[in-house]
Each structure stands twice: as C-alpha cells, then as structure tokens.
Motif scaffolding. Structure first.
Motif, PDB file in Angstrom:
ATOM      1  N   UNK A  13     110.840   0.538  35.013  1.00 23.73           N
ATOM      2  CA  UNK A  13     112.090   0.947  34.403  1.00 23.73           C
ATOM      3  C   UNK A  13     112.288   2.444  34.649  1.00 23.73           C
ATOM      4  N   UNK A  14     113.561   2.874  34.750  1.00 28.35           N
ATOM      5  CA  UNK A  14     113.863   4.253  35.115  1.00 28.35           C
ATOM      6  C   UNK A  14     114.824   4.891  34.112  1.00 28.35           C
TER       7      UNK A  14
ATOM      8  N   UNK B 171     104.118   7.989  32.032  1.00 26.16           N
ATOM      9  CA  UNK B 171     105.375   7.934  32.752  1.00 26.16           C
ATOM     10  C   UNK B 171     106.348   9.020  32.350  1.00 26.16           C
ATOM     11  N   UNK B 172     107.492   9.024  33.026  1.00 25.45           N
ATOM     12  CA  UNK B 172     108.500  10.066  32.845  1.00 25.45           C
ATOM     13  C   UNK B 172     109.750   9.509  32.180  1.00 25.45           C
ATOM     14  N   UNK B 173     110.139  10.134  31.072  1.00 21.91           N
ATOM     15  CA  UNK B 173     111.468   9.982  30.513  1.00 21.91           C
ATOM     16  C   UNK B 173     112.320  11.185  30.936  1.00 21.91           C
TER      17      UNK B 173
ATOM     18  N   UNK C 183     103.341  12.791  27.838  1.00 18.32           N
ATOM     19  CA  UNK C 183     102.259  13.484  27.136  1.00 18.32           C
ATOM     20  C   UNK C 183     101.940  14.869  27.680  1.00 18.32           C
ATOM     21  N   UNK C 184     102.227  15.143  28.959  1.00 20.70           N
ATOM     22  CA  UNK C 184     101.783  16.367  29.595  1.00 20.70           C
ATOM     23  C   UNK C 184     102.864  16.974  30.486  1.00 20.70           C
TER      24      UNK C 184
ATOM     25  N   UNK D  33     106.580   4.421  33.670  1.00 19.96           N
ATOM     26  CA  UNK D  33     105.175   4.048  33.511  1.00 19.96           C
ATOM     27  C   UNK D  33     104.220   4.907  34.326  1.00 19.96           C
ATOM     28  N   UNK D  34     104.724   5.901  35.061  1.00 21.41           N
ATOM     29  CA  UNK D  34     103.842   6.834  35.755  1.00 21.41           C
ATOM     30  C   UNK D  34     103.909   6.802  37.256  1.00 21.41           C
TER      31      UNK D  34
END
Length: 435
Positions: free
Chosen positions: A368-369, A409-411, A427-428, A386-387
């Motif tokens: 998902x994006x 993953x990236x939001x 998270x980072x 999801x990364x």
C-alpha cells in the motif's frame, strides 16, 4: 599536506552536508517532487548505504524538510486511554482514545543525524479524534529565511528561529473539525504563509504574515457541495503557487472543486467544479506543464488535465483530458518531461503521456502507498507503507532499477538533498547515500 587535503575533500564529498541544496517544504524546492541530484543512490538496506539513522519519538507522518545543513521533522507524543473508540460518523467534538497530545519540532544535523533541537511547541488535552491511519503531525513543516513553520492543522501553527529553536509566534485560534486528523501542509510564498482548513464543519483558506503570524486575508470556500454530509466536504490538499501568463495563482484543491486565488489579496481568480460529484479527501497539490494543470480529486479518484488559462467558472470543455483508472487519493503526481507518473494507494504504478493522457504503461507493485514519489537523474523513487522502495526509470517503458527494504515503512514522502535521500519511516529518520 596534499594528502590531508585530499582526505578532507573525500570526506566532504561523502557527507550529505556537502550539498548546498534545499528541500524546504512538502514536495521539495519546486513543489512538485523534482530534485536536481546528479548521482542519487539506487540501492540500500539497513546495512548498506545508510549514512546515519536516528529514532524519532512520538508519531508523525510529516515529511522531512532540509535547509542550511539541518533536517527538520514534526512529531506528536500521545497519551492514550484504555477504552475502545469507534470511528465517528457525525460531526461534533469527536473525542478519541488520545487523552493528551504534545507537539514537537525536531532538528537533526544533516551530516551526522545528531539531534540539535527537540522543541516542545504546545500541548492539548482531550484533542479531537484522529484516525489511527493518520497522525496529529501529518502536515509537513516549511523552511524559509532561517525560520521553521510547523503546522498541525487546527491544533496550532508555530514559527521558530531555525538557528536557536526559539518560538517567534504561534496561532492556536484557526479552527475546523478535521474529523480524521490534519493533513494539509503550509506553503510559504513571498511574505505569506498559506494554510488550508477544509474540515467537516467549515472550509477556508487563510494567508498569514510570515513575520508576525497575523491574518492578512481569509477566504471561505463557498463551494456548492452536492451533499450536506460534512465528511464528504473535508480535504487535505497542500496549496501551490503556479504562474500563468506572468501572474501568480494560489491553487487550492478541495472536496468537489479546485479554487485559485490571488496570493496577495485573496481575490478569487477561478473555481473549477470537479467532473465527478462527491469527491472528498483531496490530498495532492497540483502539478503543471504544457499549458495544463493536473488535478487529482481524491475519492472517488479522477485525474483531470485542466487548461491553465482558465478564468471564472470553467466547465467540462476546459478539461483537455481525464481518466479514472488507478488514480491515487494520497500519493501526489510526478511530472517528468512529458510523462506523468502516479502510484495508486493500492500499489498500481502508471505512466501517462502528459499532453494526451494516453497510457504508456501500468504495473502492479507490492504493498500500500501513502508517500508521494520523487524524481532525480532520470529515476523515480516509490516508497510503500511496509518498508519496500522501488526505483524505476523515468521513462515511457517500465524498467525497475532496484528494490530496497528498510525495517519500517513510509507514510511520509522522502526528501532528496544533493545526492542524499532523507527518508522518514514510521520509526526512524535515515540519510541514504553512496558511501
């Protein structure tokens, strides 16, 4: 001495701080996700080509912004209750599981990742509901003239001195019911900060004096909605200034319509009612080229190529072409030369001819994006939730250059500074570059 100078030059070249480039706002220096990097990285992992990695406390989907060798992100620390909370279906206070939220602006050194400032901006007890998919710190901050403009929607807007981290001014009185949490990012242009508040209960655009925070003008949307349901009136778009025939236009997409204003006075220049009625949750800023302004409607998805020289209330004949196939509601569009690249929320990537709308290719990716793609050096970078990151050629034929994985993953959308990717996962914060 010669060897020392050579070593110093090599170390400087390997450092992300060596580049003088900036990524000062959502979608970068030109507002469209385009960077001028010449040799950006294409492969990385947790153990490869990571220049530094730093944890980010709290929860926030705001993208990183960069100027003066410093990286800024916003985040929010939440204190939650134990009760289960239903997603609200009607307007009102919409109180949720979060009992207290504190808003922060965090600054990292671009070369090392070291935290230089972690500024507590404000706090709020019993805040309005924010959907777990969203965050209280989703709007991306903006950097301009040594100042940081940190925006959290109706929860507050702060201006900080970037060097000291000291708060210069704040606004806590600009309100609307976001209903699912904030999302629209600020835009700094000349002497103003432009903010969009498209909520359940009210919808308006406001211009603030960037030096003092005082209101310069405010325009209510006055859109002729096809529904009385406030949930279908909300939107999360970031404004963008486009120049048409030598005149600046502040283009502000919204639910069911897109409106352009004179950025200096707030006077309305044109409003275009989307071809599909009931479109909501518009998030993407417009992109423009070839005498066209490309607009995405949110949900249900539609992409429209509106003729840029419109005035008044243009109709369907002002649309050069449109399509509703695999249209994103969250990731922004990317225009590279005469090609439009888009990735749907469900991971279908598409390339269109920007002038005609003709499909060049479409491919299904994994995941998902939400993050928007960026481009540099003939490459397009696509980060999923999801990364996984897929790097493809910015070309009319589909070609995968590399696929890469990080632990989370990236939001948030990435930034490209010099030849360094700044990536915020859930998270980072990472600096990724060729070592």
């Amino acid at each position: 001495m010669r060897h020392l100078l050579a070593a110093a030059a090599l170390a400087l070249a390997a450092s992300p701080a060596a580049a003088a480039d900036r990524w000062p706002a959502f979608r970068g220096p030109t507002g469209d996700g385009v960077a001028d990097a010449k040799n950006p990285p294409t492969t990385w992992s947790e153990k490869q080509n990571v220049l530094w990695k730093a944890p980010v406390h709290g929860k926030g989907w705001a993208s990183p912004v960069v100027a003066d060798s410093r990286v800024w992100v916003t985040t929010a620390d939440e204190v939650r209750g134990n009760e289960k909370v239903k997603v609200p279906t009607t307007g009102g206070p919409n109180k949720g599981a979060v009992k207290h939220v504190t808003f922060f602006a965090v600054c990292h050194d671009l070369a090392t990742g070291k935290v230089l400032h972690d500024v507590k901006l404000g706090e709020e007890a019993d805040p309005a509901f924010c959907h777990d998919f969203n965050s209280y710190a989703s709007p991306t901050p903006a950097l301009d003239g040594g100042k940081v403009y940190a925006h959290f929607g109706s929860h507050g807007t702060w201006c900080l001195d970037a060097a000291s981290g000291k708060v210069i001014w704040e606004r806590r009185d600009l309100k609307c019911d976001h209903f699912r949490g904030p999302g629209s990012s600020p835009l700094v242009y000349e002497g103003w900060v432009f903010l969009i508040f498209d909520g359940f209960d009210q919808q308006y655009v406001v211009a603030l004096d960037k030096h003092t925070g005082s209101t310069v003008w405010r325009q209510d949307r006055r859109i002729r909605y096809s529904t009385d349901n406030g949930d279908l009136k909300k939107a999360y778009a970031t404004p963008r200034v486009l120049t048409v025939n030598g005149k600046a236009q502040l283009v502000c997409p919204s639910a069911e319509a897109t409106i352009a204003y004179d950025p200096r006075s707030g006077a309305e220049l044109w409003r275009f009612h989307h071809l599909k009625k009931g479109t909501m949750n518009v998030a993407a800023p417009p992109v423009a080229g070839f005498g066209l302004t490309f607009l995405v409607t949110g949900y249900p998805g539609q992409l429209m190529a509106l003729k840029s020289d419109v005035t008044g209330t243009p109709g369907k004949d002002a649309v050069a072409w449109d399509t509703d196939k695999n249209i994103p509601t969250r990731p922004s569009l990317l225009l590279v030369n005469d090609l439009l690249f888009l990735v749907s929320d469900g991971g279908v990537a598409t390339c269109l001819d920007a002038k005609t709308g003709k499909q060049r290719w479409t491919e299904r990716l994994n995941g998902q994006y939400t993050a928007s793609p960026v481009t540099a050096a003939g490459l397009v970078y696509l980060f999923n939730e999801s990364g996984k990151a897929t790097v493809i050629r910015a070309a009319g034929d589909y070609e995968v250059v590399a696929t890469n994985d990080l632990d989370a993953g990236c939001m948030a959308s990435p930034a490209l500074v010099g030849d360094t990717l700044i990536v915020r996962t859930k998270t980072h914060l990472y600096a990724i570059g060729k070592k």
